[in-house]
Scaffold this active site. Structure first.
Site, PDB file in Angstrom:
ATOM      1  N   ASP A  35     -66.875  47.627 -20.784  1.00  0.00           N
ATOM      2  CA  ASP A  35     -68.120  46.825 -20.490  1.00  0.00           C
ATOM      3  C   ASP A  35     -69.053  47.090 -20.839  1.00  0.00           C
ATOM      4  OD1 ASP A  35     -66.696  44.885 -18.478  1.00  0.00           O
ATOM      5  OD2 ASP A  35     -67.086  46.479 -16.965  1.00  0.00           O
ATOM      6  N   LYS A  49     -58.410  39.142 -15.055  1.00  0.00           N
ATOM      7  CA  LYS A  49     -59.048  39.429 -16.087  1.00  0.00           C
ATOM      8  C   LYS A  49     -57.417  40.015 -17.307  1.00  0.00           C
ATOM      9  CE  LYS A  49     -63.255  41.755 -14.970  1.00  0.00           C
ATOM     10  NZ  LYS A  49     -64.094  42.180 -13.913  1.00  0.00           N
ATOM     11  N   GLN A 105     -63.171  48.146 -11.739  1.00  0.00           N
ATOM     12  CA  GLN A 105     -63.921  46.898 -11.455  1.00  0.00           C
ATOM     13  C   GLN A 105     -65.378  47.496  -9.916  1.00  0.00           C
ATOM     14  OE1 GLN A 105     -63.341  42.937 -11.558  1.00  0.00           O
ATOM     15  NE2 GLN A 105     -64.794  43.559 -10.586  1.00  0.00           N
TER      16      GLN A 105
END
Ligand code: NDP
Length: 295
Positions: A117, A50, A94
């Site tokens: 997200d 990422k 994460q």
């Protein structure tokens, strides 16, 4: 009929290129903060990848690593600091978090305007109410690939196999937003094969290796396979290989188009995350959202 292979890798590369163009046209550089707790090897790989793509698109990547023994309160206070930091446009925690940490509580701390997200209750609420907001990445990737393949999706019968918070449910709402007639199937669905056969667009997100068989697919349908399953390799004893939720080769002879695994939906997730970071930056800083990111 041999189905067209939907090349998610190529689409994702093009999308990252569009993100880069969009970033170049902004008054300043957006920043994505990624929080990694502990030493999980797979998570470390995801976070590194990422960060690499964020920088390649011209944005700032801010990595925050906490030790495996960090407490839930430690993670929450870091998220609060990032919420308050004017320089931070997107926050990603994460997952999975180390055992004992409640990821729901941590995710809920992320400010919805920085929730790249799309996992907070506020983002889910905005999606459900049809209000602007940050949409979950993997399901958005599914819609992009289907639209790229089929054009206007209005009126198409779309069957989503799976109803998870992460994929199935948001995918259903996103295809509904595209004016599809959406059916959500799950482990209690009766006559699953028949339901799947009614689909013009079949999205498989069950996490069961090659569960969807060729005779579950309507001739010419568009098949989007979200599954990522590791199974023993037939050719190389002791090794594993990745397969999707769809039995790919036989299905290719029936479907009109189909995503491979790997190389289909998988690469779309990070590309959509980068797109979300630009969208978050524009909306929070009052900049016009770049049309180059439309799909
Ligand atoms: P979950 O395990 O959270 O959900 C699976 C869903 O499938 C559930 O709704 C379940 O139904 C349904 N299901 C399970 N077994 C059956 C069955 N036999 N018949 C019908 N329905 C069934 O998985 P996720 O949604 O998180 O992930 C799905 C797949 O997508 C996984 O392979 C995962 O690795 C992959 N994935 C890929 C991503 C990417 O490409 N970047 C990102 C996220 C996930 P019920 O609710 O009734 O139990």
């Amino acid at each position: 009929m041999i189905a067209t292979k939907i090349d998610g890798r190529a689409y994702a590369e093009g999308l990252r290129e569009r993100v880069k163009q969009a970033v170049q046209a902004l008054p300043s550089q957006p920043s994505l903060a990624v929080v990694l707790v502990g030493e999980d090897p797979a998570s470390q790989v995801y976070v590194a990848s990422k960060a690499k793509f964020t920088v390649e698109c011209g944005m700032r990547s801010l990595e925050h690593k906490l030790p495996a023994d960090a407490t839930e309160d430690d993670v929450v206070s870091l998220v609060r600091e990032l919420n308050a930091d004017e320089e931070v446009d997107g926050i990603l925690v994460q997952l999975p978090l180390p055992e004992g940490l409640n990821s729901d509580r941590v995710i809920e701390e992320i400010h919805p305007d920085k929730d790249v997200d799309g996992l907070t209750e506020a983002s889910a609420g905005r999606l459900s109410l049809g209000k602007p907001g940050l949409r979950p990445c993997t399901p958005t990737g599914c819609v992009m690939l289907a639209k790229d393949e089929l054009g206007d999706l209005s009126g198409k019968n779309c069957v989503i196999l799976g109803r998870s918070i992460l994929v199935g449910k948001p995918a259903a709402l996103l295809f509904l937003e595209q004016n599809c007639t959406v059916t959500i199937a799950h482990s209690r669905t009766q006559n699953l094969e028949n339901v799947c056969r009614s689909a013009d667009i079949l999205v498989a997100a069950v996490g069961r290796p090659q569960m969807v068989q060729a005779d579950w697919i309507k001739a010419g349908a568009c098949v989007i396979d979200v599954g990522i399953n590791r199974v023993p390799s037939k050719k190389r004893p002791g090794k594993t290989r990745l397969v999707g939720d769809v039995n790919y080769l036989p299905s290719k002879a029936v479907a009109g188009s189909i995503t491979p695994v790997p190389g289909g939906v998988g690469p779309m997730t990070i590309a959509c995350l980068l797109r979300n970071t630009v969208i978050a930056a524009c909306s929070r800083r009052g900049w016009k959202a770049p049309t180059v990111l439309d799909f």
